[in-house]
Structure formats: C-alpha cells, structure tokens
Design a protein around this motif. Structure first.
Motif, PDB file in Angstrom:
ATOM      1  N   GLU A   1       0.849  -1.186   0.000  1.00  0.00           N
ATOM      2  CA  GLU A   1       0.000   0.000   0.000  1.00  0.00           C
ATOM      3  C   GLU A   1       0.889   1.242   0.000  1.00  0.00           C
ATOM      4  OE1 GLU A   1      -3.102   0.387  -0.355  1.00  0.00           O
ATOM      5  OE2 GLU A   1      -3.934  -1.614  -0.021  1.00  0.00           O
ATOM      6  N   PRO A   2       0.710   2.145  -0.975  1.00  0.00           N
ATOM      7  CA  PRO A   2       1.524   3.369  -0.974  1.00  0.00           C
ATOM      8  C   PRO A   2       1.134   4.273   0.181  1.00  0.00           C
ATOM      9  CG  PRO A   2      -0.160   3.475  -2.684  1.00  0.00           C
ATOM     10  CD  PRO A   2      -0.236   2.092  -2.110  1.00  0.00           C
TER      11      PRO A   2
ATOM     12  N   LEU B   1       2.018   8.099   2.175  1.00  0.00           N
ATOM     13  CA  LEU B   1       2.617   9.423   2.046  1.00  0.00           C
ATOM     14  C   LEU B   1       3.114   9.855   3.411  1.00  0.00           C
ATOM     15  CD1 LEU B   1       3.210  11.927   0.318  1.00  0.00           C
ATOM     16  CD2 LEU B   1       0.948  12.793   0.967  1.00  0.00           C
TER      17      LEU B   1
ATOM     18  N   VAL C   1      -2.281   6.589   0.434  1.00  0.00           N
ATOM     19  CA  VAL C   1      -2.391   7.245  -0.875  1.00  0.00           C
ATOM     20  C   VAL C   1      -3.468   6.523  -1.676  1.00  0.00           C
ATOM     21  CG1 VAL C   1      -1.198   7.868  -2.994  1.00  0.00           C
ATOM     22  CG2 VAL C   1       0.014   7.965  -0.801  1.00  0.00           C
ATOM     23  N   SER C   2      -4.589   7.210  -1.899  1.00  0.00           N
ATOM     24  CA  SER C   2      -5.665   6.651  -2.706  1.00  0.00           C
ATOM     25  C   SER C   2      -5.312   6.747  -4.190  1.00  0.00           C
ATOM     26  CB  SER C   2      -6.966   7.406  -2.431  1.00  0.00           C
ATOM     27  OG  SER C   2      -6.833   8.767  -2.824  1.00  0.00           O
ATOM     28  N   PRO C   3      -5.993   6.006  -5.050  1.00  0.00           N
ATOM     29  CA  PRO C   3      -5.715   6.108  -6.487  1.00  0.00           C
ATOM     30  C   PRO C   3      -5.870   7.529  -7.022  1.00  0.00           C
ATOM     31  CG  PRO C   3      -7.029   4.155  -6.031  1.00  0.00           C
ATOM     32  CD  PRO C   3      -6.952   4.924  -4.751  1.00  0.00           C
TER      33      PRO C   3
ATOM     34  N   ALA D   1      -2.850   9.478  -5.856  1.00  0.00           N
ATOM     35  CA  ALA D   1      -1.667   9.037  -6.605  1.00  0.00           C
ATOM     36  C   ALA D   1      -1.643   9.651  -8.000  1.00  0.00           C
ATOM     37  CB  ALA D   1      -1.658   7.509  -6.698  1.00  0.00           C
ATOM     38  N   GLU D   2      -2.819   9.763  -8.630  1.00  0.00           N
ATOM     39  CA  GLU D   2      -2.877  10.369  -9.959  1.00  0.00           C
ATOM     40  C   GLU D   2      -2.515  11.849  -9.915  1.00  0.00           C
ATOM     41  OE1 GLU D   2      -6.096  10.977 -13.612  1.00  0.00           O
ATOM     42  OE2 GLU D   2      -6.654   9.913 -11.776  1.00  0.00           O
TER      43      GLU D   2
ATOM     44  N   LEU E   1      -0.621  13.377  -7.549  1.00  0.00           N
ATOM     45  CA  LEU E   1       0.807  13.506  -7.257  1.00  0.00           C
ATOM     46  C   LEU E   1       1.660  13.188  -8.478  1.00  0.00           C
ATOM     47  CD1 LEU E   1       0.976  11.923  -3.679  1.00  0.00           C
ATOM     48  CD2 LEU E   1       0.997  14.348  -4.289  1.00  0.00           C
ATOM     49  N   THR E   2       1.240  12.191  -9.251  1.00  0.00           N
ATOM     50  CA  THR E   2       1.982  11.857 -10.465  1.00  0.00           C
ATOM     51  C   THR E   2       1.953  13.008 -11.456  1.00  0.00           C
ATOM     52  OG1 THR E   2       1.440   9.522 -10.174  1.00  0.00           O
ATOM     53  CG2 THR E   2       2.157  10.214 -12.361  1.00  0.00           C
TER      54      THR E   2
END
Length: 333
Positions: free
Chosen positions: A42-43, A45, A60-62, A65-66, A68-69
C-alpha cells in the motif's frame, strides 16, 4: 543544559526525522508495510515534520496518486529528477539547503517554492474569477479552510471521528470535532438513522401499541407512588426493595409539608431506641439507629426544599385521541 533550552531549527528537525525513519525502516520487517489480509503493498505518504514534530503516514488513494503523479511530471518538465530549490523559513529567517521540493513553480528563468503568500494569492484570484460571494462580499479562502472542509466531509460521509483525528494528526478528538461543521439537518438525519437501526435490532414486541389494560396499569403505578411523606421515585415495573419502609428508602422524594409528621416519627424512634437499649434488644437497636439516620437526612432535605421556590404539581399528562392513547375523562372530551 535542560532539554527545554535547546533551539531546534526546522532544517535540523527534518534531518533528524529522516535519519530516524531510515533507522527504523532498517529494523522493521518489510511485511509491516503490507496489508495484513492480502499482503499487498500500500503506498503511504510520509508527512514530516508536522506541527508536533511527529511522523504522519497517510494512505495514498488512487485519486491522490494520480494527482501527485501529474504534479511530479509537471515539475520535472522532462528532466530525470525534480529541480533543487531552497525554502525560506519566515519564522526562523533562514534558508534551507537546495532540496527537491515537490510543490514548486517556474518563475522566469528560475524555480521557486510555492510560498504561503503565493497560494493565498491564487485562492483570491480563483474566488474573484468565479465570482463567489457571501452576503454580497467576496468569499475569502485560506489553505487551512480545505483542511476543515475535508474533516467535515469525511465525518458526514461516515468516517469515524477518531480515524479522522489520526489522519489529521490531532492528539485530542475535541480538536477534530472543532474542525467539523455539523449542521442541524445532519444531526436530525443521523439520529433518525440511528433510531431506525436500533429498532431493527430490537424485538418488534417493544414497539406495538399498548392495550387499555396496560396503559391503565402504567397510570396506576404513578398513582400508587404517592405516600405519606412525599412521593416514591422508583421506576415503573420495579418492586419496592425496602418493603414499604419509606423512611429508610433513598428513592423517597420528601414533601416539606409533611415535616411535622416526620418529626413525630423521629421522636417516636428516639423513645423506641431508649427502650431497646434498656431491654438489651441489640438487633432492634441497630435497626432503629439506621432508621433514625435516614429520618435525620430526610428532615434536612425537607428543610432545604422548604427554602426553594414553590412548584406546582401538574400530575400525569393525559393523551388525546390523536396521540393514540387516552384515558376516559369527560372534562377533556
């Protein structure tokens, strides 16, 4: 030198905290960073340092994560790593060494960190562009407002308050509840939902309509609570635990108008106690002393109630037909 006299600057706190995290990760097994059920990674933060200089790890939820990416790709601008920029601590009046800060922007020919003042300026410009007003005045946004919005939305969506406190890094739950704006309609709807869930778990027999006999028995209970020295305060459908010895019962609500009667009882107890001691009835002595102590306490309670403003006893309320239950009284119709 005491520990309270040591000045710890933000840069020193960051370095010490990073070293602590690195040491701890070398000592902890990798499985602790996996979910206990399916052992998936599980990612997380890591937020450091916080206001309390303690580590905070956020899931970090999907969606996050999107975001932050996207931010990382924008800041990198095609380079292999993030640009190195320095941060100015306005409170300590110091500059940090160049670091790959995530929230930075391009300003002319150089990269700069996103400062508090710049973020506030962006929020003001966004509010003005959207023409958001409150009572005719432009709405003012601050970065901390989004933290309050998150807590309010999370709790209203069903997230337990203690979990929200853990995410926000609050040491006290009262701090988290102070962030949440709970509106009256939320209180009403949540309370109704709670009642509905509780009713589904309890036997339906408790929610049926009472019969005329049961309702009469309920009213009779309160009529029978009237005693010589006042009113019996025991609950409905509960027996008398003191075998009608009201003088010793703590549930007796004394009536100040009955003080002469209780004084007469107390005087009679004094005579009985003297007789019991003369006859050597030790068991009777113990019983009378207990009753006398209770009578003395009730006399004091009567004197206190006599000094209070008088109240009017309205009796048991009567239900009309629209309430589903009523007693037949010609004066009420």
């Amino acid at each position: 030198m005491s520990s309270t006299s040591v000045a710890v600057y933000p840069t020193e706190t960051i370095e010490a905290h990073r070293a602590f995290i690195a040491r701890r990760r070398t000592l902890r097994p990798a499985e602790e960073y996996r979910t206990p059920t399916d052992a998936e990674w599980e990612p997380m933060l890591q937020v450091a340092p916080s206001k309390t200089d303690s580590e905070r790890l956020l899931l970090v939820s999907p969606e996050l994560a999107e975001v932050l990416t996207s931010v990382i790709f924008r800041v990198r601008a095609g380079n292999a790593a993030l640009p190195l920029v320095s941060a100015n601590d306005v409170f300590e009046q110091t500059w940090s060494p160049p670091r790959p800060f995530l929230f930075q922007r391009r300003y002319g020919t150089e990269d700069r960190l996103l400062t508090r003042s710049y973020i506030r300026e962006c929020l003001v410009a966004t509010s003005q562009s959207a023409q958001i007003t409150v009572a005719g005045d432009p709405l003012e946004w601050r970065p901390h407002d989004f933290r309050r919005i998150f807590v309010t939305d999370a709790i209203r969506s069903g997230l337990p308050p203690h979990i929200a406190a853990k995410i926000c890094g609050h040491a006290a739950l009262d701090t988290t509840m102070g962030y949440a704006a709970i509106y009256p309609e939320d209180v009403i709807s949540r309370h109704r939902a709670f009642i509905a869930r509780r009713r589904t778990e309890r036997p339906s027999e408790e929610y049926r309509e009472l019969t005329a006999t049961e309702w009469k028995e309920f009213l009779t209970h309160f009529e029978l609570r009237k005693v010589a020295l006042g009113t019996c305060g025991r609950d409905y459908a509960t027996p008398c635990q003191h075998e009608n010895a009201c003088v010793r019962c703590p549930l007796l609500l004394v009536d100040p108008a009955q003080m002469p009667r209780l004084q007469e009882i107390h005087a009679n107890l004094v005579d009985r106690l003297q007789e019991a001691r003369e006859q050597g009835w030790l068991g009777e002595v113990a019983v009378i002393e207990t009753t006398m102590a209770a009578a003395t306490q009730k006399l004091e309670a009567m004197r206190e109630r006599a000094t209070q403003p008088s109240t009017v006893h309205l009796g048991m309320p009567d239900f009309r037909r629209d309430a589903g239950r009523f007693t037949a009284r010609p004066d009420l119709g």
